[in-house]
Design an enzyme around this catalytic site. Structure first.
Site, short mmCIF file in Angstrom:
data_model
loop_
_atom_site.label_atom_id
_atom_site.label_comp_id
_atom_site.label_asym_id
_atom_site.label_seq_id
_atom_site.Cartn_x
_atom_site.Cartn_y
_atom_site.Cartn_z
NE ARG A 46 32.47 8.54 -22.60
CZ ARG A 46 32.60 8.52 -21.28
NH1 ARG A 46 31.73 7.97 -20.48
NH2 ARG A 46 33.65 9.10 -20.71
N GLY A 47 35.25 5.82 -22.57
CA GLY A 47 36.18 6.10 -21.49
C GLY A 47 37.29 5.07 -21.60
CB ALA A 48 40.97 5.44 -21.82
CG ASP A 237 40.74 9.03 -24.42
OD1 ASP A 237 40.44 10.14 -23.98
OD2 ASP A 237 39.92 8.09 -24.53
#
Lengths: 352, 352
Positions: A46-48, A237
């Site tokens: 996860r995490g852009a 994001d």
């Protein structure tokens, strides 16, 4: 160890499984693009920036494992894999940006033959990953310069090595400040429902030896009121052309509390998170995630509400640009008016 | 069943143990003032009006179980018990208000003899409990009249029957609106760290058949932005003379989000929660509770952060009066300027 990488001895994408942290640090190797898409959907990664890099490697993987006998067949497989990956999570723009870059890379070299396309895609994925680290380190330097010595900062969600390929965006700023010896102390929003702050950011800060304390998300206002807090630091994001920020749910309320107490609110982002095609925040799609993340403690399956309760679980919110003090990007700090500043930054970075 | 009552067949205070909800509804009988003080400290009973009533019954219990042979001895015991109870939790003012009223009751009748004091104290505690219910129902009527038909409201923490003797303050408004048939739907802030929203408010709303959905505290801003939300409704642990509100951590950020979206922010309180002796919020003591409530999921003991992490856990915050649209009290709705409105209300209610 990078959060996202290519498995050295085989065609597979290697991830640190973030669902298991902080209890265990488990690398997982995924050998199909479908498995990478599922890992993105289920937030194993996860995490852009991290999901962008994972998707890039997944296309290299699609090529490496392709059974196609000609480039036309490979090209169709790449497009199918890209569509699947693109649909895994809707809010972060890096995902689509990395996929488009990979598809352009393939298309440009398609005529050279199958092996050349496969090699080019892996090389491009590695380049995306390397660039992400360099970009984050530049963000870190620009950001650390904004902070006074011995700053107390509030941080939301996780934006560290785990949310990127390595180093981090907002957490990269904190790390750079720490390593430069200027002194920094972090109030860590736990970040319900999935507790990325309490689980991931706290774990990273421990690794780096950076002092911190965890607070519930609703307590940020209390600490901003009592002060002194030098800054609130978040990632994003997706940033719209006007500067509206889509970021982890709770960001907007943190920005309001920072503004109400005259505390700078900084958004640390690579220019690849800036989406000039979206004029304002209301056009950014907000992912609605499963209610179970709210009704039960994520990871534990421990119910926290009566059986039969319903929940709403938007994963992100929109922080209006008027609440943002500045964006910290790899090409510098952008202050209002954002419309021109953001578009100039994308142009200078060449990431448009 | 009342949240706080006198055990019918014996000298004991009966409480619903709120630590066990929603998994089980367990009444506990406490037969010493010390046990009641511990139940308040550990939040087996919580909510400003409920802990006020529990403390009142605890003084009746101190009298009923006293071994003193004379009123002077009893008076000393009552003062000792009152000191202990008063120190159990610092923020809610109802606790001190109820204890002072009980001590005044005892003092006024001290000359009449031991049995008279004991009877008077039990009668006064029952009166406090009965008044609390009547006061809440009046708050409910004034508050429901402020809401449009089929209103969506956001509610923080628990302010229902469980936070009072019965009916509730902010949740009493919701209940009155529901029973009047005007239609109401509740977005329930889960209210970390102890999850009074997800555990207690959700449970109460289920009992009353009121439709609701649970959200994480950080999502309130998202729903206020998207609307339409008719009002944010909260209770209070203490209201300063200028209208500053001490209430469950997270209230201030909810008030900011309501204001930023032009949604009314209503504070439903009995006049006994108004403390005219405190000029402004910064003079209200804020309880700092154990870090374990943040580091582990309260109730479950399930760790959510890496071993060795630290946490800060203020239980309340201060919402500045400028963010409050109106106070809803048992003597009516108070709009700005609050300084005069609050003091008039206390005078009219005779609770000064």
């Amino acid at each position: 160890m990078r959060t996202v990488s290519w498995k050295p001895d085989g065609p597979a994408v290697r991830l640190i499984d973030q669902r298991k942290l902080p209890a265990e640090v488990t690398p997982i190797d995924l050998d199909t693009p479908e498995a990478v898409a599922e890992a993105i959907r289920d937030m194993a990664v996860r995490g852009a920036p991290a999901i962008g890099a994972a998707a890039a490697y997944a296309l290299a993987l699609a090529a490496a494992t392709s059974q196609s006998k000609d480039v036309a067949g490979l090209w169709l497989e790449l497009q199918t894999a890209a569509d699947l990956l693109r649909a895994a999570r809707p809010t972060a723009v890096n995902l689509g940006w990395c996929l488009d870059r990979m598809l352009r890379t393939a298309q440009a070299i398609l005529a050279s033959g199958l092996d050349e396309v496969k090699a080019a895609l892996l090389a491009e994925a590695e380049k995306i990953a390397d660039e992400d680290v360099a970009v984050n380190q530049a963000i870190g330097r620009f950001g650390a310069a904004l902070l006074p010595p011995n700053a107390t900062v509030i941080h939301h969600c996780n934006t560290g090595a785990l949310a990127t390929v390595d180093w981090g965006t907002a957490l990269g700023v904190i790390r750079t400040a720490h390593e430069s010896g200027q002194g920094i102390y972090v109030l860590v929003d736990e970040t319900r429902p999935r507790l990325q702050g309490a689980r991931l950011t706290a774990w990273e800060l421990q690794q780096y030896g950076i002092p911190f304390e965890i607070i519930v998300d609703g307590a940020a206002g209390y600490f901003l009121q009592r002060g002194p807090v030098a800054a609130a630091l978040v990632g994003a994001d997706r940033v719209a052309a006007n500067g509206d920020v889509a970021n982890k749910i709770g960001t907007y309320m943190l920005a309001l509390a920072a503004r109400d107490n005259q505390v700078p609110f900084y958004v640390a982002v690579p220019t690849t998170s800036i989406d000039l095609s979206v004029p304002a925040g209301e056009a950014i799609p907000i992912e609605l995630r499963p209610p179970g993340e709210v009704l039960e403690l994520a990871q534990a399956g421990q119910p926290v509400s009566p059986p039969g309760s319903h929940a709403q679980n938007p994963a992100f919110d929109i922080t209006p640009y008027r609440l943002v003090t500045a964006f910290i990007t790899e090409v510098g700090v952008i202050r209002p008016p954002f419309e021109t500043g953001l578009s100039d930054a994308v142009q200078r970075a060449g990431t448009g």
